[in-house]
Motif scaffolding. Structure first.
Motif, PDB file in Angstrom:
ATOM      1  N   ARG A 130       6.062   5.922   6.819  1.00 30.11           N
ATOM      2  CA  ARG A 130       6.988   6.931   6.290  1.00 30.11           C
ATOM      3  C   ARG A 130       8.407   6.367   6.228  1.00 30.11           C
ATOM      4  O   ARG A 130       9.159   6.670   5.297  1.00 30.11           O
ATOM      5  CB  ARG A 130       6.953   8.197   7.153  1.00 30.11           C
ATOM      6  CG  ARG A 130       7.828   9.331   6.623  1.00 30.11           C
ATOM      7  CD  ARG A 130       7.511  10.646   7.301  1.00 30.11           C
ATOM      8  NE  ARG A 130       6.194  11.137   6.935  1.00 30.11           N
ATOM      9  CZ  ARG A 130       5.944  11.856   5.849  1.00 30.11           C
ATOM     10  NH1 ARG A 130       6.919  12.169   5.018  1.00 30.11           N
ATOM     11  NH2 ARG A 130       4.718  12.276   5.601  1.00 30.11           N
ATOM     12  N   ALA A 131       8.764   5.524   7.198  1.00 33.24           N
ATOM     13  CA  ALA A 131      10.087   4.890   7.176  1.00 33.24           C
ATOM     14  C   ALA A 131      10.220   3.974   5.964  1.00 33.24           C
ATOM     15  O   ALA A 131      11.250   3.964   5.285  1.00 33.24           O
ATOM     16  CB  ALA A 131      10.318   4.116   8.467  1.00 33.24           C
ATOM     17  N   ILE A 132       9.184   3.193   5.675  1.00 32.81           N
ATOM     18  CA  ILE A 132       9.206   2.316   4.506  1.00 32.81           C
ATOM     19  C   ILE A 132       9.357   3.141   3.233  1.00 32.81           C
ATOM     20  O   ILE A 132      10.148   2.803   2.341  1.00 32.81           O
ATOM     21  CB  ILE A 132       7.925   1.459   4.445  1.00 32.81           C
ATOM     22  CG1 ILE A 132       7.894   0.460   5.608  1.00 32.81           C
ATOM     23  CG2 ILE A 132       7.832   0.714   3.108  1.00 32.81           C
ATOM     24  CD1 ILE A 132       6.585  -0.296   5.749  1.00 32.81           C
ATOM     25  N   ALA A 133       8.599   4.236   3.137  1.00 37.58           N
ATOM     26  CA  ALA A 133       8.674   5.088   1.954  1.00 37.58           C
ATOM     27  C   ALA A 133      10.065   5.689   1.786  1.00 37.58           C
ATOM     28  O   ALA A 133      10.590   5.773   0.665  1.00 37.58           O
ATOM     29  CB  ALA A 133       7.622   6.200   2.046  1.00 37.58           C
ATOM     30  N   ARG A 134      10.683   6.100   2.872  1.00 30.43           N
ATOM     31  CA  ARG A 134      12.040   6.654   2.795  1.00 30.43           C
ATOM     32  C   ARG A 134      13.036   5.607   2.321  1.00 30.43           C
ATOM     33  O   ARG A 134      13.940   5.911   1.535  1.00 30.43           O
ATOM     34  CB  ARG A 134      12.458   7.194   4.171  1.00 30.43           C
ATOM     35  CG  ARG A 134      11.736   8.462   4.609  1.00 30.43           C
ATOM     36  CD  ARG A 134      12.261   8.932   5.957  1.00 30.43           C
ATOM     37  NE  ARG A 134      11.576  10.118   6.442  1.00 30.43           N
ATOM     38  CZ  ARG A 134      11.879  10.748   7.578  1.00 30.43           C
ATOM     39  NH1 ARG A 134      12.876  10.295   8.330  1.00 30.43           N
ATOM     40  NH2 ARG A 134      11.213  11.830   7.952  1.00 30.43           N
ATOM     41  N   ARG A 188       0.834  -1.214   0.000  1.00 32.60           N
ATOM     42  CA  ARG A 188       0.000   0.000   0.000  1.00 32.60           C
ATOM     43  C   ARG A 188       0.865   1.259   0.000  1.00 32.60           C
ATOM     44  O   ARG A 188       0.506   2.261  -0.610  1.00 32.60           O
ATOM     45  CB  ARG A 188      -0.962  -0.025   1.186  1.00 32.60           C
ATOM     46  CG  ARG A 188      -2.113  -1.016   1.016  1.00 32.60           C
ATOM     47  CD  ARG A 188      -3.225  -0.745   2.018  1.00 32.60           C
ATOM     48  NE  ARG A 188      -2.832  -1.067   3.375  1.00 32.60           N
ATOM     49  CZ  ARG A 188      -3.107  -2.218   3.978  1.00 32.60           C
ATOM     50  NH1 ARG A 188      -3.734  -3.181   3.328  1.00 32.60           N
ATOM     51  NH2 ARG A 188      -2.748  -2.423   5.227  1.00 32.60           N
ATOM     52  N   ILE A 189       2.007   1.204   0.691  1.00 25.11           N
ATOM     53  CA  ILE A 189       2.912   2.363   0.677  1.00 25.11           C
ATOM     54  C   ILE A 189       3.459   2.574  -0.726  1.00 25.11           C
ATOM     55  O   ILE A 189       3.469   3.687  -1.258  1.00 25.11           O
ATOM     56  CB  ILE A 189       4.084   2.148   1.666  1.00 25.11           C
ATOM     57  CG1 ILE A 189       3.572   2.051   3.109  1.00 25.11           C
ATOM     58  CG2 ILE A 189       5.105   3.281   1.544  1.00 25.11           C
ATOM     59  CD1 ILE A 189       2.840   3.271   3.608  1.00 25.11           C
ATOM     60  N   ALA A 190       3.922   1.501  -1.372  1.00 23.93           N
ATOM     61  CA  ALA A 190       4.499   1.613  -2.715  1.00 23.93           C
ATOM     62  C   ALA A 190       3.465   2.050  -3.748  1.00 23.93           C
ATOM     63  O   ALA A 190       3.819   2.631  -4.773  1.00 23.93           O
ATOM     64  CB  ALA A 190       5.121   0.282  -3.124  1.00 23.93           C
ATOM     65  N   LYS A 191       2.173   1.781  -3.488  1.00 23.90           N
ATOM     66  CA  LYS A 191       1.114   2.129  -4.437  1.00 23.90           C
ATOM     67  C   LYS A 191       0.552   3.529  -4.212  1.00 23.90           C
ATOM     68  O   LYS A 191      -0.196   4.027  -5.057  1.00 23.90           O
ATOM     69  CB  LYS A 191      -0.024   1.108  -4.336  1.00 23.90           C
ATOM     70  CG  LYS A 191       0.289  -0.250  -4.927  1.00 23.90           C
ATOM     71  CD  LYS A 191      -0.804  -1.251  -4.657  1.00 23.90           C
ATOM     72  CE  LYS A 191      -2.138  -0.809  -5.260  1.00 23.90           C
ATOM     73  NZ  LYS A 191      -3.194  -1.838  -5.035  1.00 23.90           N
TER      74      LYS A 191
END
Length: 230
Positions: A131-135, A58-61
């Motif tokens: 936010r950590a995953i996105a970074r 979901r973060i990557a999308k």
């Protein structure tokens, strides 16, 4: 008409447009899906802000997040790889056999004997897990470390990416594990380079770079609350 398997091989990433196969785009880390397939979570009303979500997919999308990831991927500039260095050596100092051919045989041989090198480090991040995953995804894209595999857990995920070869070491694996903890998360990063006993500091520099970059927002959008479920 081609088979479904052939169709999967011909997929293009809907995020950055590159031709890709497998589960994740090698350039931006976005999950690849067969045309016409709708993920279950797309049909369920979301109740969390994206930055509080521990789900990698979901973060990557997320539209704004994936735009930033693609921007970093587009600006990345490759360094001199070990393979390219060996091609130069073949021309400058010919020995009658290709250096690349020797390395292609030597690395798996030494790896089978248990020879390998790598480093591991952990740190606490005072930002939400999403936010950590996105970074991390932005950093991987920025450094051309293509996502190969993701293991999802309830409170985090483990991302396995390719560690490109360089003038210091052959190709390896970069593993990043992120787990929710209180109001932040714990990040554990590790390198693994099989078939090589020393990497002349490449692993340490790789971990330093990633841990430094994930302390910055890297152009990511501010969090916006998701719509509440009925």
């Amino acid at each position: 008409m081609g088979t479904d398997e052939e169709g999967m091989r011909r997929m293009y990433c809907s995020n950055c447009g590159v031709k890709a196969g497998g589960n994740f785009c090698f350039q931006c880390g976005y999950r690849l899906q067969h045309e016409g397939v709708v993920a279950f979570e797309d049909l369920v009303p979301a109740v969390l802000s994206w930055e509080d979500d521990a789900d990698y997919e979901r973060i990557a999308k997320h539209p704004e997040v994936r735009t930033v990831i693609a921007s970093h991927a587009a600006q990345a500039r490759p360094g001199l790889s070990a393979e390219a260095l060996m091609e130069i050596a073949d021309k400058v100092v010919p020995i009658g056999i290709s250096y690349s051919a020797v390395a292609a045989v030597a690395q798996p041989m030494w790896a089978s004997l248990g020879v390998r090198t790598g480093k591991q480090r952990s740190a606490v991040m005072t930002v939400p897990i999403g936010r950590a995953i996105a970074r991390v995804l932005c950093s991987l894209a920025k450094n051309q470390q293509a996502v190969q595999r993701v293991e999802q857990e309830a409170d985090g995920c483990t991302i396995q990416a390719e560690l490109p070869s360089s003038i210091w070491a052959m190709k390896g694996v970069l593993t990043v594990k992120l787990m929710r903890q209180d109001n932040g998360c714990v990040i554990t990063v590790a390198t693994d380079i099989p078939g090589q006993a020393f990497d002349w500091g490449m692993s340490q520099r790789c971990l330093d770079t990633l841990l430094l970059e994930v302390q910055e927002d890297l152009g990511l959008p501010p969090a916006e609350p998701r719509s509440q479920a009925a």
